[in-house]
Design a protein around this motif. Sequence first.
Motif, short mmCIF file in Angstrom:
data_model
loop_
_atom_site.label_atom_id
_atom_site.label_comp_id
_atom_site.label_asym_id
_atom_site.label_seq_id
_atom_site.Cartn_x
_atom_site.Cartn_y
_atom_site.Cartn_z
N PHE A 180 8.49 4.04 -1.12
CA PHE A 180 8.06 2.73 -1.07
C PHE A 180 7.26 2.29 0.34
N ASN A 181 7.98 2.82 1.59
CA ASN A 181 7.44 2.58 2.71
C ASN A 181 6.01 3.08 2.95
N VAL A 182 5.91 4.39 2.42
CA VAL A 182 4.78 5.08 2.42
C VAL A 182 3.59 4.34 1.73
N GLY A 231 2.50 1.20 3.42
CA GLY A 231 1.57 1.61 4.54
C GLY A 231 0.21 2.22 3.96
#
Lengths: 394, 230, 413
Positions: A283-285, A288
């Motif tokens: 999710f973080n990726v 980003g």
Amino acid sequence: MIRHLFKLIWNRKKSNFLLITEMFFSFMVLFAVISFVLYNYHNYKQPLGINHQNVWQLSFRPNADSMGQAKAIQEQMMQRIKSFPEVEAASLAHNNVPFAFSSMSMGVSYGNKESVETNNYEVQDAYKDVFQLSVDQGRWFGPQDAVALHTSVVINQVLKDRLFGEEEALGKQIKVDDSTSYTVVGVIPHYRADSEFAEEEPALFRRINLEQAKPDQLYASLLIKVKPGTGVVFEEKMVKDLSRIAKDWTIEVTTLEKMRQSKSKLTWVPMAAMGVVCGFLIFNVALGLFGVLWYNINRRYSEIGLRRALGATTRQIRNQFVGEVLVMATFGLLLGLLLAAQFPLLHVFQLSAEIYWQGIGAAALLIFLLAIVCAVYPSWQAAKIHPAVALHEE
Amino acid sequence: MIQLQDIEKVYRTKTIETVALHRVNLHVERGEFVSIMGPSGCGKSTLLNIMGLLDDPSSGQVIIDGQPVKTHSDKQLARLRNEKIGFVFQSYHLIHDLSVVDNVELPLLYRNVSASERRKRALAALEKVGLSARTKHFPSQLSGGQRQRVAIARALAGQPEIILADEPTGNLDSVMGDEIMDILLRLNQEEGTTIVMVTHDENMALKTNRLVRFFDGQQVADSRLVEAQI
Amino acid sequence: MLKNYIKIAWAVLLRRKFFTFISLFGISFTLMVLMVVTSLFDHVFGPQMPERETDRLLFVNNLREEQGEGYSSSGPPSYFFLDRYVRRMQTPEKVSVHSVFNPVNSYIHNKKLALDIKHTDQQFWEILDFHFLEGNPFGAQEVKNASRVAVINQTTRKNYFGTGPALGQTIEVDQVKYRVIGVVEDVPVLRIHSYADVWVPITLKSQEFKDTGLRGGFFATIKARQAADIPKIKEEYDRIIQEVSRLNPKETKQVHSFADAILESFARAFPGNGKQDKVTFLYTMMALAAFLFMLLPTINLVNINISRIMERSSEIGVRKAFGASSNTIIGQFVVENVFLTLLGGLLGFLLSAGVLALINDSGIIVYSQLGLNLRVFAWGLLLCLVFGLISGVYPAFKMSRLHAVEALRGGSK
């Protein structure tokens, strides 16, 4: 067009380097987690070969004073247990009952083949009824085996395949050491009793012959199958009765269903934790990626205007940006594939190659999906840009 | 070729309404080299954008080859831009990450043209602007004049019937500006390409064969110039 | 000046809500996962009630006998061995011998309670810091007399006695009646040396004292006078083991056993297969895992930061054009990044506290009391700061060196 995209990405490799690295690591993380999950899932789908419903395990810890009469005490207990109407079947065993944290193994061999490390279970005739085992070749052992020259054993299909391959197994002798051999009397299709998530391993069942046992021979477990609906009231009564026979012994009762749950918790808790952490990373990726793509598109405002002026339709602009992200994902994937392919090729961790390839495929698919999801909105924004405005923004 | 009828262009924000073009009628004939002059903010660029189908007029209509484009879809407009029109901009608008020849190929990318054919036409276009030696360079390695020549080659690669140039010499010194102008004139005379050029430079404008002047969004003069002036 | 910087930073963060959100999410969630994992680690290996003074505690939980031909067997040592050799050690302050915990059943109102029972001596209570909610531990007298008294934990008290009184009442466990003399706070199950639901005097297991084999079902917990004595105790223990090997019956060739701290004994049992002490290996593996885990969010942070700065190249140009020096511009970005990271840190802190509370309440880990490890939190935050600064300030530094005009045009290409 695709060549054009590759060219664009390649020429911009310096500024796309971080994005590609990110895709690469995301792929590796997904590959690892998916392979692990697939492996467990694959095992979970296999038949257990046993029915553990309404099976209880009684474990015994005798006190030291009465060790000498362990066999006699256990025989008395068996008789008492069989007299309860609630009990359908009962069999003594060692501690390596299904879903237990205990195992016993030995090497067995046939002919000149290498010996096979096999789980070895010493059980009574009723074990088959306790777990409703099916025997598809030959038979389960019984009282007639008490006098056999070589101990009669039942093996599972996995062991049969390892030892005999296509050959007939029934009646053959398998060797433990120079002085001990067993005769195979039956083959059961499955016995996967370690954990629902574990692979099936070779298994061999030997018959307990109480008449020939030494007086201090102790079987630490007793498995009983009770009638459905039998509960704790009976359990307390049974334990009280048995305590009278085996004074000062500690008797512990647990259901196999409970043991199954705690054993499977051992796999699914780490699996869930890994899933959550992996999900967070991805999710973080994704966030980003989304941010960076958005920024990139803003930076390339005039390029978008130009392409529109040169005759690109909105759809072509959208496709171009989604395409660029997919090309970057492909670069990251190629790097990842180089590394991930070593796992099936070099047989790291003993997982079957098929699971690794499935893991690679699924991870690649997810990365492409992730790339598309992250690219669609910014690309749609890009396509909406008015060419006249974009060309004058400089 | 291109006909503008009663074009109005009004920009609206919440508080202000700006009239960029007012009742413009202009007919560009095939083979003409038209220059458009006027002070900053008089609507020249807006006019060029509307001609190039990059922007919609608020009212009035654009007719290309006798066809009104008002009802054209995004796809049809894109196709017209791609096949009939070539653009040259003051700030070149080259793509930094593509080599010269790749930049020139761009308009062909949006057509069904094979890769080898694209390359052939791009190289031919570069030859016309005298840049055959620099096809593998990147825009950042070129001078301003060379960059503008790449931009012209790009406009030519699609073999358009009309080239719209928005102050093509605006960022260049006079020597380079003259070079660019020579290329445009040659194209107009030798190949018969129709050119509409917005410019600030009176000298450049006088080299063309028709001069349209704008002031405050309105067309104030339209004069045919004598060809012999070249 | 700083106040002004922070004001601008705040304004910028609000204006770029989406980028701010991504950065904050990345920082806070990474810190959160890091915190939860280290708190689990602390839960298993760190100082925690009742094993509070871990730097003064050593544990004996395994003994391996080698019988030649590669055959060896291992398991907890016997009472005989621990009583005869370990209890008589000179260097420690105190030694406690206690049984492993054993699962037993107890029935109350037609309900079954599966309990774990542990037989201990009185030193057990002196060495470990149990928190008594009611009553007291049993002392030397009760142990000597093999009194049927029990200390139970809070959960067992609730399940067995409900809201009624517990002290002085009888609890029947495994068909034996004990008098409850104390109630303690729950001990996490992963603390295998102290954990149990019911603790009773070790002398009630005296029938096992007679067995003179080396292996049985007992542990020892050793407490040093001070942390510096630990190596001396280990040395003495090693000497004892050599002695025991020498004295031993013919069939046993070699005896191995170690007095280990918690992490050491784990590292020996799992990666070390009961032989080598693999603490370094374990730490390396953990560091590697942490590094791999931090890698993705870090790349992400760097990526986002670079984009954020590049996007503002024209802003840098304008500032330069109006006379800002390179230093003021860098200062601005430093403040902005530190501010953002600290904000993420704060969020991460709150999130971790929330998730830990959630895990404690959910009962996934029996009797767990997970807490925040502030030292690790500080390290995580520092790491975020370092990467935030590298990725956020370096491009700004590069851009601040550009001429105003170039920066205005969008930075170098």
